[in-house]
Structure formats: C-alpha cells, structure tokens
Design an enzyme around this catalytic site. Structure first.
Site, PDB file in Angstrom:
ATOM      1  N   CYS A 136       0.795  -1.236   0.000  1.00 42.39           N
ATOM      2  CA  CYS A 136       0.000   0.000   0.000  1.00 42.39           C
ATOM      3  C   CYS A 136       0.819   1.273   0.000  1.00 42.39           C
ATOM      4  CB  CYS A 136      -0.996  -0.008   1.158  1.00 42.39           C
ATOM      5  SG  CYS A 136      -0.250   0.009   2.817  1.00 42.39           S
ATOM      6  N   ASP A 165     -14.348  -3.174   5.054  1.00 37.59           N
ATOM      7  CA  ASP A 165     -15.691  -3.759   5.173  1.00 37.59           C
ATOM      8  C   ASP A 165     -16.199  -4.106   3.776  1.00 37.59           C
ATOM      9  OD1 ASP A 165     -18.295  -4.437   5.837  1.00 37.59           O
ATOM     10  OD2 ASP A 165     -18.944  -2.360   6.066  1.00 37.59           O
ATOM     11  N   HIS A 194      -2.918   1.204   6.749  1.00 38.57           N
ATOM     12  CA  HIS A 194      -3.132   1.296   5.305  1.00 38.57           C
ATOM     13  C   HIS A 194      -2.783   2.716   4.881  1.00 38.57           C
ATOM     14  CE1 HIS A 194      -4.500   0.454   1.350  1.00 38.57           C
ATOM     15  NE2 HIS A 194      -5.534   1.263   1.400  1.00 38.57           N
ATOM     16  N   ASP A 217      -7.303   5.710  -3.998  1.00 42.29           N
ATOM     17  CA  ASP A 217      -6.575   4.571  -3.448  1.00 42.29           C
ATOM     18  C   ASP A 217      -6.158   3.646  -4.579  1.00 42.29           C
ATOM     19  OD1 ASP A 217      -5.528   2.488  -1.985  1.00 42.29           O
ATOM     20  OD2 ASP A 217      -7.165   2.416  -0.548  1.00 42.29           O
TER      21      ASP A 217
END
Length: 226
Positions: A136, A165, A194, A217
């Site tokens: 990441c 989630d 993250h 992201d």
C-alpha cells in the site's frame, strides 16, 4: 497557481508541500509503534513522458481514445485513470504488482523501496511490465509522484488499525468454531495500517461543500465500476 483551475490551491505553504516538495515521509507500522519512512517522490526528475505514457496505456484510452483525451483536463477522471494504472493486478500494464505474503527472493521486497523514480523508470525499461513488488505505501508513494507530475496537488494519508468492510454492513465480521479456531469465512479484513492518497481539486459535480481533498486509493482491493 491559476485561480480558475480545478486544482487551484490558494495557500502558498500548501503549494510548496503538496505540489513542489520532492521528498516526504510515509508513516507505517502499527498504532503503538509507528515508523516514519523517508520517500523520494521526484516528480520533477524527467518523468513527464512516463506519466503521459501511463495515460495512453490505460484501459480507458484503449477503449475510447477520443473520449479519454477529451477528459484529461478533469482531475476526477485523471485520478481514476492513474489509480487504475499504478497497480498491475488487473492486467492493464500497470506500474506495480502487489504481493502481501510468501517469498520475495526473486524480486524486490516492497520494504526496500525508498522512492518512486527508480520504480517508474524500471517500469519503462521493462517495456511497461509491472514492477515486482508493491504494497500500500509503495502504491501511494508512486501515485503521489505521478499526480504531482501531472499538476494535481497530492498527499499521502496513513490510517492505523485499518479495516476493510467488503460486504458494507458497517461491521468487520470474524468467525470462529466452537473451539475458538478462526474460520476462513467472509472477506472482511483488518490491517495494522493502510496508506492511500488525497488530491486537491474542486467538485462542480457535487457542489462547493465537497471542494478540497479527494480520496484516491491505488492499492488493488476490489473493483470500482468494473
């Protein structure tokens, strides 16, 4: 610097930090033991042609070149394209291949990268095959470089005790059998940390209250709009 531009940033200190600064720190680790990694963004190190080639290699351009080129003045659109192209996990000639477990002995361990320039130039030298490997903070560091190079103010954000989630029920579900052993059911996950990006631009599609930092992201997790 132009006040009529969608990426106009009025604060000079923020322009120095989020547009012009070629060096930064990425925070990794966990909530109790945070580690500050130095990172060389190097957005002015002869990378512009690489970044423009990245746009031309994207699935967006290959599917509809005229539409793609006509939208390259829209930072929302460019952000989505670059987010897709930073990772190569969806077979689109992306920059980095992600790997989170197993051996790294045959390629570069993600923890050994300390800047974006060598990654982007290696990607070009290898005829635009994904560089191995990234995680990441590496995806975020490279994406920051590319977006700053293309003129979009960008920063990194680190989140600790980070949760994903997947089924969107606003909880992280873990399952155990009667003896307390963890069961491999469900796709929700939790990570020590993250890292992702935020870019600064206006949102005429949403209204003035949404102007400012926008989340992007590049870490491959789940597909967005296919």
């Amino acid at each position: 610097w132009f006040s009529g531009d969608d990426v106009y940033m009025s604060n000079e200190n923020e322009r120095q930090e989020y547009v012009l600064n070629e060096n930064g720190i990425i925070f990794v680790g966990n909530a109790r033991y945070m580690e500050a990694r130095g990172w060389f963004y190097g957005q002015f190190q002869d990378l512009l042609n690489i970044c423009l080639t990245m746009l031309d290699l994207s699935l967006y351009y290959r599917q509809d070149p005229a539409m793609d080129v006509s939208r390259r003045g829209d930072p929302k659109y460019v952000g989505r394209v670059i987010s897709s192209m930073i990772n190569g996990n969806d077979n689109d000639n992306g920059v980095l291949l992600g790997k989170w477990q197993g051996s790294f002995h045959s390629h570069e361990n993600p923890s050994r990268w300390d800047g974006s320039v060598v990654i982007l130039k290696k990607w070009r030298q290898d005829n635009y095959r994904p560089v191995q490997y990234g995680q990441c903070w590496v995806f975020a560091g490279v994406m920051c470089t590319v977006l700053r190079c293309l003129g979009i103010p960008t920063r990194l954000v680190s989140n600790f005790n980070s949760a994903h989630d997947v089924d969107r029920n606003l909880s992280i579900d873990k399952y155990y059998d009667s003896s307390g052993r963890s069961l491999n059911i469900g796709k929700d996950s939790t990570w020590d940390y993250h890292v992702w990006n935020e870019s600064w631009f206006v949102r005429p599609d949403l209204g003035r209250s949404y102007n400012g930092w926008q989340v992007l992201d590049a870490t491959p997790q789940e597909q967005s709009r296919g």
